[in-house]
Design a protein around this motif. Structure first.
Motif, PDB file in Angstrom:
ATOM      1  N   VAL A 289       0.915   4.148  -2.787  1.00 41.60           N
ATOM      2  CA  VAL A 289       0.619   5.590  -2.527  1.00 41.60           C
ATOM      3  C   VAL A 289       1.751   6.426  -3.023  1.00 41.60           C
TER       4      VAL A 289
ATOM      5  N   SER B 200       4.790  11.137   1.402  1.00 40.01           N
ATOM      6  CA  SER B 200       3.808  10.492   0.411  1.00 40.01           C
ATOM      7  C   SER B 200       3.908  11.442  -0.823  1.00 40.01           C
TER       8      SER B 200
ATOM      9  N   LEU C 282      -5.538   5.895  -0.212  1.00 41.27           N
ATOM     10  CA  LEU C 282      -5.830   5.124   1.175  1.00 41.27           C
ATOM     11  C   LEU C 282      -7.496   5.318   1.391  1.00 41.27           C
TER      12      LEU C 282
ATOM     13  N   LEU D 266       0.935  -1.523   0.082  1.00 43.14           N
ATOM     14  CA  LEU D 266      -0.002  -0.024   0.135  1.00 43.14           C
ATOM     15  C   LEU D 266       0.899   1.181   0.079  1.00 43.14           C
ATOM     16  N   GLN D 267       1.961   1.227   0.657  1.00 47.81           N
ATOM     17  CA  GLN D 267       2.852   2.482   0.873  1.00 47.81           C
ATOM     18  C   GLN D 267       3.468   2.753  -0.648  1.00 47.81           C
TER      19      GLN D 267
ATOM     20  N   TYR E  58      -1.105   7.695   5.673  1.00 48.09           N
ATOM     21  CA  TYR E  58      -0.041   7.063   5.002  1.00 48.09           C
ATOM     22  C   TYR E  58       0.815   6.811   6.092  1.00 48.09           C
TER      23      TYR E  58
ATOM     24  N   ILE F 231      -7.685   6.061   6.518  1.00 54.65           N
ATOM     25  CA  ILE F 231      -6.252   5.270   6.898  1.00 54.65           C
ATOM     26  C   ILE F 231      -5.156   6.253   6.346  1.00 54.65           C
TER      27      ILE F 231
ATOM     28  N   ILE G 232       0.226   3.597   7.838  1.00 55.61           N
ATOM     29  CA  ILE G 232       0.821   2.225   7.273  1.00 55.61           C
ATOM     30  C   ILE G 232       2.242   2.045   7.192  1.00 55.61           C
TER      31      ILE G 232
END
Length: 551
Positions: free
Chosen positions: A42, A444, A49, A38-39, A55, A53, A58
């Motif tokens: 992103v 991010s 997300l 997921l990171q 950044y 949620i 996670i």
């Protein structure tokens, strides 16, 4: 009749203790791997997300669960069964202590994980002040450390018992190595325990209004750099002792392996300032001194490379290999137990070169706090170390569960290793390249997506997303293999491979097991490297709003 130290199979009850650690480790791999995917998505700008949620939430899950939980549980489990295999079955009291350590670590992990999932501890795995987490997060981390100390006490106790039964003899090599790594871990974690218990936990509970950030960071990096070697030394154990047996060769030198580990004990702890080269409040002379000590660690790393490739070449030539690299053709390229850790060994070559850059004052200024650093430790712990851990799992899990590593699983394991190598080439390579262009660490996509300079970084962020996706496929494969080896593989006997020294007459010098000497030297180096800088920090600490020193 075989002696205790020549026992072929790990005791069933000791094996259950080891497997309990491995179950938690692989659950952590699943959770942390998903957070990592997921990171990267992103960062590449391909995902937003859902459900609020964050950044950094996670990012914290990924770092804490993989960097601290996965590694600590796997390493402690591996060292416990390695000591049981080579120094003798644990006593009931030792085994009970091992279970107490395991459950203490597990409870602590659950406490910290809940706080992260509730978004009450999005402080990254370094948990630097002035970022503040819920008190239960710090308390959970304390439990993990204390539990690991209890596991470590079992290893120390088993080693002491073996020495008492075998006076004047060098201890089994795997037991010796496990002891060194345990001693290094206990000494190093005193730093992080101090900052958590004496600074961050009281601050989180509202007992103090502020903390001294310089001291907090210094205590963390007193722990943070030997943490890297705590990850690495179990991989070295497999490289030195297990891989020679798997390929059918011999350990190049028992004494050289022991000396290598002693040097890591001496030079891995008093070097935390090389992570703080850009920070104020530390005299440059002390930074320079610790950089010198950091470069001393290169010596045992080169000794390891020499020893390993000497083992490979000696084996190859014993099979008739000729020419400069003809011995490479003789290595068992169809055996995942060798191939997967070997990929890890190769990755450690560029990883070591990157480490030299990170520890060099001038070059560090170019890459400091850029995503280059993230790429570096994805080559070290996330490739060299983790692939070796996977390679260990391929024979150790079936050994402990009474199953076999089938040809089908062996083929799938090699595919998994190739997936990992390809994915990490994309991801870590892109991180290094983007870091040289100034791409920041930890940020991010949305935070820099509108900046003019960010246009240079975007292709590399996309490459990270591609690499992260391939790596996640590799995680799915290793989880499938682990579940198969733990529960579904055919019943049978899998060897716990222990290599023998090439020179059977070689006896390791007993001075290498003089722990008063080596721990004493390590403590003196630590005191010399840290005492005066700490005194300076405390004397020059800022005054808190309530009128007292912050430390």
């Amino acid at each position: 009749m075989k002696t205790v130290s020549e026992k072929i199979k790990v005791d069933r009850l000791d094996g259950k203790l080891g497997m309990a650690h491995f179950y938690v480790a692989f659950i952590a791999l699943a959770i942390g791997g998903l957070a990592g995917l997921l990171q990267t998505l992103v960062r590449s700008g391909k995902l937003v997300l859902p459900a609020g949620i964050g950044y950094y939430q996670i990012l914290t899950v990924h770092g804490v669960v993989l960097g601290l939980v996965l590694t600590t549980f796997f390493i402690m489990g591996f060292q416990l069964v390695a000591v049981s295999r080579t120094a003798g079955t644990f006593t009931s009291k030792q085994r009970m202590a091992g279970w107490i350590g395991f459950w203490t670590m597990t409870i602590g992990t659950f406490m910290a994980a809940v706080m992260i999932l509730l978004n009450e501890a999005s402080v990254l795995y370094t948990f630097y002040a002035p970022l503040q987490a819920h008190a239960l997060f710090y308390l959970g981390l304390t439990f993990v450390i204390v539990g690991s100390w209890i596991d470590g006490a079992v290893i120390i106790s088993a080693y002491a018992a073996w020495r008492k039964r075998n006076p004047g003899k060098p201890s089994p090599l795997l037991t010796f190595m496990s002891l060194v790594n345990t001693l290094m871990w206990i000494i190093a974690t005193i730093g992080v325990a101090a900052t958590v218990l004496l600074q961050l936990l009281p601050w989180s509970l509202g007992l103090v209004d502020r903390v001294d950030v310089a001291i907090s960071r210094t205590l963390f990096w007193y722990f943070g750099h030997p943490l890297v070697y705590f990850w690495l030394l179990p991989a070295y154990m497999a490289w030195y002792v297990v891989i020679p047996k798997i390929i059918g060769g011999k350990i190049f030198s028992d004494s050289l392996a022991r000396l290598t580990f002693i040097l890591f004990l001496l030079f891995s702890i008093p070097v935390g300032f090389h992570h703080q080269l850009m920070e104020p409040g530390i005299d440059p002379a002390w930074k320079f001194f610790q950089v010198i000590l950091t470069f001393m660690v290169i010596i045992p790393s080169l000794m390891t490379a020499f020893s390993l490739f000497a083992t490979f070449e000696t084996y190859g030539r014993s099979k008739g290999a000729t020419g400069l690299f003809g011995w490479m053709k003789k290595l068992p390229w169809g055996d995942a137990r060798f191939v997967v850790p070997f990929i890890g060994m190769l990755s450690f070559i560029p990883a070591g070169a990157g480490g030299i850059i990170n520890a060099s004052n001038q070059m560090n200024q170019v890459v400091h706090n850029t995503i280059w650093v993230t790429g570096h430790f994805h080559l070290t712990v996330a490739t060299a170390v983790i692939l070796t851990f996977f390679g260990i799992s391929y024979w150790l899990i079936p050994h402990l569960t009474g199953r076999t590593f089938t040809k089908a699983m062996n083929k799938l394991a090699i595919i998994q290793g190739v997936f990992w190598a390809i994915g990490m080439t994309f991801m870590s390579g892109a991180m290094h390249a983007a870091g040289l262009l100034g791409a920041p660490r930890r940020s991010s996509f949305s935070e820099y997506g509108g900046a003019a300079q960010a246009a240079e970084w975007i292709p590399y962020q996309v490459a990270q997303g591609v690499g992260g996706t391939i790596l996640f496929v590799g995680i799915i494969l290793i989880l499938y293999i682990f579940i198969n080896l733990a529960f579904f593989a055919p019943k049978g006997e899998e060897e716990f491979p222990i290599g023998e020294a090439a020179d059977e007459s070689e006896k390791a010098p007993m001075v290498l097991e003089n722990w008063k000497l080596w721990i004493g030297i390590a403590v003196l180096l630590i005191l010399f490297a840290y005492t005066i800088p700490f005194v300076d920090m405390i004397q020059n600490a800022p005054i808190g709003s309530k009128g007292y020193k912050l430390w």
